[in-house]
Scaffold this motif. Sequence first.
Motif: not given
Length: 263
Positions: A33-40, A21-23, A104-111, A66-73
């Motif tokens: 959008s927030t200080g957490s590691a989740q992107a909308t 994910v560093e790339v 709301l669907t959010v994405f981890s850096r891996r997702a 994507l869900a297996n890699n950190g996408m969450t509803l």
Amino acid sequence: MYTDSVLLESRSARSGVAHRVEVLDKVKALAFSTGSAQATTRDVANYFEVPLKTVEKVAERHREELANNGMTLLRGSDLHKYQTDTMSVSSEPESGYPQRRSGLTVFSRRAVLCVAMLLRDSVVAQQVRNYLLDVEESARAHPGVEAVRQSTEELRRTVSTLAVGYGSLDRRVGNLESAGAELGAVLQELGPVIGRLSARVERMDDRVAESARRTARTEQLVSAMSQRLADMGEEMRAMRGELRGVVRAVGAEPTVPPPGAES
């Protein structure tokens, strides 16, 4: 060896490099959008410079991967917490009033990295894939350097996680301090009232204690009077007995005075 077309077509190939994910930051800063590691979904669309609908379609077609890699509803309490964090961190909300939503669907850096390997027509996604392929080739050519890089990346993720946790803790401490200050102000206002109530309660306690003492003294007097009356009754019965004895001794009968006579 991976190629761009392999990453686009092969789920197993994407899974093999999804940890790098560093790339994402090497190509472009990923803003949340927030200080957490989740992107909308909007954050992801802004990062790859594509329409929002494009990311939504990718998320729908590859939902399981994507869900297996950190996408969450997010729903329920998780969604409420996310929206609360958004309002506390963002200084410029998108609208004047927060909109109610069921999920709301959010994405981890891996997702997000997985989305980069699925978007065909994004220049930014192409750059991410190119950088990813370069990193993979370098890792095969220099395994020692790759080990150092992995250790550095793990340390970076740890520091990032700690920073996020500290930010959340700092907000909670700030909320507690604010609540403590408000409580202190309320107690300061209630201080005189509590003092007056305390004085009144003390006076009432004194009155109750004095009433108890008076009641005790009264009970003592009544008890003494009852005892005296009982003693007088015994003395009168004894006097009657003595009088009857005298009457029998002299053979006289008690004289009953006529009605109306003076006693």
